[in-house]
Design a protein around this motif. Structure first.
Motif, PDB file in Angstrom:
ATOM      1  N   GLN A 172      40.955  37.209  42.432  1.00 18.80           N
ATOM      2  CA  GLN A 172      40.318  38.301  43.182  1.00 18.80           C
ATOM      3  C   GLN A 172      38.984  37.860  43.778  1.00 18.80           C
ATOM      4  OE1 GLN A 172      40.540  40.979  39.879  1.00 18.80           O
ATOM      5  NE2 GLN A 172      42.254  42.138  40.719  1.00 18.80           N
ATOM      6  N   TYR A 173      38.239  37.079  43.015  1.00 15.06           N
ATOM      7  CA  TYR A 173      36.966  36.556  43.530  1.00 15.06           C
ATOM      8  C   TYR A 173      37.217  35.650  44.741  1.00 15.06           C
ATOM      9  CZ  TYR A 173      32.759  33.675  43.822  1.00 15.06           C
ATOM     10  OH  TYR A 173      31.650  33.008  44.276  1.00 15.06           O
ATOM     11  N   ALA A 174      38.226  34.774  44.630  1.00 13.03           N
ATOM     12  CA  ALA A 174      38.557  33.856  45.735  1.00 13.03           C
ATOM     13  C   ALA A 174      38.993  34.611  46.984  1.00 13.03           C
ATOM     14  CB  ALA A 174      39.652  32.886  45.295  1.00 13.03           C
ATOM     15  N   LYS A 175      39.603  35.784  46.795  1.00  9.56           N
ATOM     16  CA  LYS A 175      40.060  36.604  47.924  1.00  9.56           C
ATOM     17  C   LYS A 175      38.965  37.533  48.447  1.00  9.56           C
ATOM     18  CE  LYS A 175      44.113  38.513  47.447  1.00  9.56           C
ATOM     19  NZ  LYS A 175      45.188  39.303  46.783  1.00  9.56           N
ATOM     20  N   GLY A 176      37.789  37.483  47.824  1.00 13.34           N
ATOM     21  CA  GLY A 176      36.675  38.323  48.269  1.00 13.34           C
ATOM     22  C   GLY A 176      36.691  39.721  47.699  1.00 13.34           C
ATOM     23  N   GLN A 177      37.556  39.978  46.721  1.00 14.81           N
ATOM     24  CA  GLN A 177      37.630  41.299  46.077  1.00 14.81           C
ATOM     25  C   GLN A 177      36.651  41.335  44.896  1.00 14.81           C
ATOM     26  OE1 GLN A 177      41.816  41.420  45.134  1.00 14.81           O
ATOM     27  NE2 GLN A 177      42.427  41.899  47.230  1.00 14.81           N
ATOM     28  N   ILE A 178      35.374  41.371  45.228  1.00 14.27           N
ATOM     29  CA  ILE A 178      34.299  41.158  44.258  1.00 14.27           C
ATOM     30  C   ILE A 178      34.290  42.212  43.141  1.00 14.27           C
ATOM     31  CG2 ILE A 178      31.812  40.886  43.970  1.00 14.27           C
ATOM     32  CD1 ILE A 178      33.172  38.660  45.584  1.00 14.27           C
ATOM     33  N   ASP A 179      34.391  43.482  43.509  1.00 18.69           N
ATOM     34  CA  ASP A 179      34.322  44.552  42.510  1.00 18.69           C
ATOM     35  C   ASP A 179      35.470  44.474  41.514  1.00 18.69           C
ATOM     36  OD1 ASP A 179      32.008  45.506  43.658  1.00 18.69           O
ATOM     37  OD2 ASP A 179      33.045  46.974  44.936  1.00 18.69           O
ATOM     38  N   TYR A 180      36.689  44.223  42.017  1.00 21.57           N
ATOM     39  CA  TYR A 180      37.854  44.092  41.130  1.00 21.57           C
ATOM     40  C   TYR A 180      37.713  42.858  40.231  1.00 21.57           C
ATOM     41  CZ  TYR A 180      40.271  47.686  43.852  1.00 21.57           C
ATOM     42  OH  TYR A 180      40.629  48.874  44.450  1.00 21.57           O
ATOM     43  N   ALA A 181      37.178  41.794  40.804  1.00 24.38           N
ATOM     44  CA  ALA A 181      36.983  40.568  40.024  1.00 24.38           C
ATOM     45  C   ALA A 181      36.047  40.825  38.846  1.00 24.38           C
ATOM     46  CB  ALA A 181      36.417  39.460  40.914  1.00 24.38           C
ATOM     47  N   LEU A 182      34.955  41.539  39.103  1.00 24.21           N
ATOM     48  CA  LEU A 182      33.977  41.818  38.040  1.00 24.21           C
ATOM     49  C   LEU A 182      34.593  42.666  36.931  1.00 24.21           C
ATOM     50  CD1 LEU A 182      31.090  41.259  37.224  1.00 24.21           C
ATOM     51  CD2 LEU A 182      30.385  43.327  38.450  1.00 24.21           C
ATOM     52  N   ILE A 183      35.423  43.631  37.307  1.00 18.98           N
ATOM     53  CA  ILE A 183      36.098  44.479  36.307  1.00 18.98           C
ATOM     54  C   ILE A 183      36.993  43.624  35.407  1.00 18.98           C
ATOM     55  CG2 ILE A 183      37.870  46.262  36.003  1.00 18.98           C
ATOM     56  CD1 ILE A 183      36.735  47.570  38.602  1.00 18.98           C
ATOM     57  N   ASN A 184      37.755  42.709  35.998  1.00 23.16           N
ATOM     58  CA  ASN A 184      38.652  41.871  35.199  1.00 23.16           C
ATOM     59  C   ASN A 184      37.902  40.827  34.377  1.00 23.16           C
ATOM     60  OD1 ASN A 184      41.335  42.821  35.425  1.00 23.16           O
ATOM     61  ND2 ASN A 184      41.435  42.089  37.533  1.00 23.16           N
ATOM     62  N   TYR A 185      36.798  40.310  34.930  1.00 19.45           N
ATOM     63  CA  TYR A 185      35.974  39.393  34.135  1.00 19.45           C
ATOM     64  C   TYR A 185      35.444  40.104  32.887  1.00 19.45           C
ATOM     65  CZ  TYR A 185      35.652  35.272  37.187  1.00 19.45           C
ATOM     66  OH  TYR A 185      35.923  34.124  37.904  1.00 19.45           O
ATOM     67  N   GLN A 186      35.011  41.342  33.054  1.00 22.92           N
ATOM     68  CA  GLN A 186      34.482  42.107  31.922  1.00 22.92           C
ATOM     69  C   GLN A 186      35.582  42.370  30.884  1.00 22.92           C
ATOM     70  OE1 GLN A 186      31.063  43.047  31.454  1.00 22.92           O
ATOM     71  NE2 GLN A 186      31.999  43.202  29.416  1.00 22.92           N
ATOM     72  N   LYS A 187      36.803  42.686  31.361  1.00 16.59           N
ATOM     73  CA  LYS A 187      37.935  42.891  30.449  1.00 16.59           C
ATOM     74  C   LYS A 187      38.216  41.620  29.646  1.00 16.59           C
ATOM     75  CE  LYS A 187      40.589  46.386  33.031  1.00 16.59           C
ATOM     76  NZ  LYS A 187      41.822  46.611  33.836  1.00 16.59           N
ATOM     77  N   ALA A 188      38.261  40.499  30.351  1.00 20.28           N
ATOM     78  CA  ALA A 188      38.521  39.217  29.686  1.00 20.28           C
ATOM     79  C   ALA A 188      37.413  38.891  28.684  1.00 20.28           C
ATOM     80  CB  ALA A 188      38.638  38.100  30.727  1.00 20.28           C
TER      81      ALA A 188
END
Length: 305
Positions: free
Chosen positions: A172-188
């Motif tokens: 998601q980060y690589a695709k520029g979906q920053i907000d979604y990436a942060l949510i999944n990083y926090q989950k992980a």
């Protein structure tokens, strides 16, 4: 008389040394010939754990060559291919890594079954390679297949899902979906800290990924705090100078460049390029030098305008 005993003793010592060296050489040759593919793979994995990817590659390649000559069963052949793919991925040999992973997954499905969790993990690693090749469509499709397999065996909040959630965040980060990436990083991060602790290497990797998201959001203060924590964990595991720290140093350089602290930026860029050059891996060196030059140029266009 004493001198004669001395020379006799010295001759015996020399003879023992010659016999020991001769035995050691013979044993080493015999070991190399008789080592099983599993032993060779174990040695490759041990070298990978210490970041000695050049040596890991040698043993992984030997394992695959021996597996082919001995016509081992599908499961062992699949592991030989996947282990070599893993080494190639670490070495930034991405086309070779993708090829080995695809071959290994095909055999792994034959040896196990199509939706086995091991197949899911291999697909996740292949997705990582596609993402690093900037092939987002294939990366997304491959990761989606991997996640669907895992969800047949465990729930989304289980520790087994953490690597897949982390890979989703990276994609998601690589695709520029920053907000979604942060949510999944926090989950992980929550799963890793709960199951492995706050000082685990994977926890450090998640913190570093989150830092990159905050850099994209121009929040260098938060990014710096996360990277300090990540580096503290990694230094305890790797030591002060290790190839496993190169990307962390590049991230630190990017943070300091954004903050206008050019001396600190150059300090981390120098550490990155010096350590990469010591690896003698031409592809890794090219990647790191390219990243370093990119960091140096960041913001120059904006300031010129």
């Amino acid at each position: 008389m004493a001198q004669r005993r001395y020379f006799k003793f010295k001759s015996v010592i020399i003879l023992i040394v010659i016999l020991f060296v001769s035995f050691g050489t013979t044993y080493a040759k015999s070991y190399r010939k008789s080592a099983s593919t599993k032993t060779l793979r174990s040695m490759a994995r041990a070298y990978m754990a210490f970041g000695k990817y050049d040596k890991a590659h040698v043993f992984a390649e030997k394992a695959l060559k021996q597996a082919r000559s001995q016509k081992v069963e599908n499961g062992e052949m699949a592991l030989c291919l996947i282990d070599l793919g893993t080494v190639c991925a670490y070495e930034d040999l991405l086309p070779q890594a993708a090829k080995r992973f695809k071959e290994g997954i095909r055999l792994q499905k034959k040896a196990l079954f199509d939706d086995h969790p091991y197949v899911a993990h291999s697909l996740r690693m292949l997705s990582d390679v596609y993402r690093r090749q900037n092939n987002m469509k294939r990366a997304e499709d491959t990761l989606s297949e991997a996640v669907n397999i895992m969800l047949r065996h465990c729930n989304l909040q289980s520790k087994e899902m953490a690597p897949f959630i982390l890979e989703s965040a990276k994609l998601q980060y690589a695709k520029g979906q920053i907000d979604y990436a942060l949510i999944n990083y926090q989950k992980a991060l929550d799963i890793y800290e709960q199951n492995y602790g706050s000082r685990h290497l994977m926890t450090a990797n998640v913190l570093e990924g989150m830092a990159q998201v905050y850099i994209a959001q121009k929040d260098t203060r938060q990014a710096s705090a996360l990277m300090s924590e990540s580096l503290s964990i990694k230094k305890r595991i790797y030591g002060r100078y290790h190839s496993g720290l190169i990307d962390s140093w590049l991230t630190m350089a990017r943070i300091y460049k954004s903050q206008g602290k050019m001396e600190r930026c150059e300090y981390y860029l120098a550490k990155s390029t010096e350590t990469a050059s010591q690896s003698r891996n031409v592809i890794t060196m090219a990647r790191v030098y390219e990243q370093a030059n990119k960091i140096r140029k960041e913001g120059l266009v904006a300031s010129a305008i």
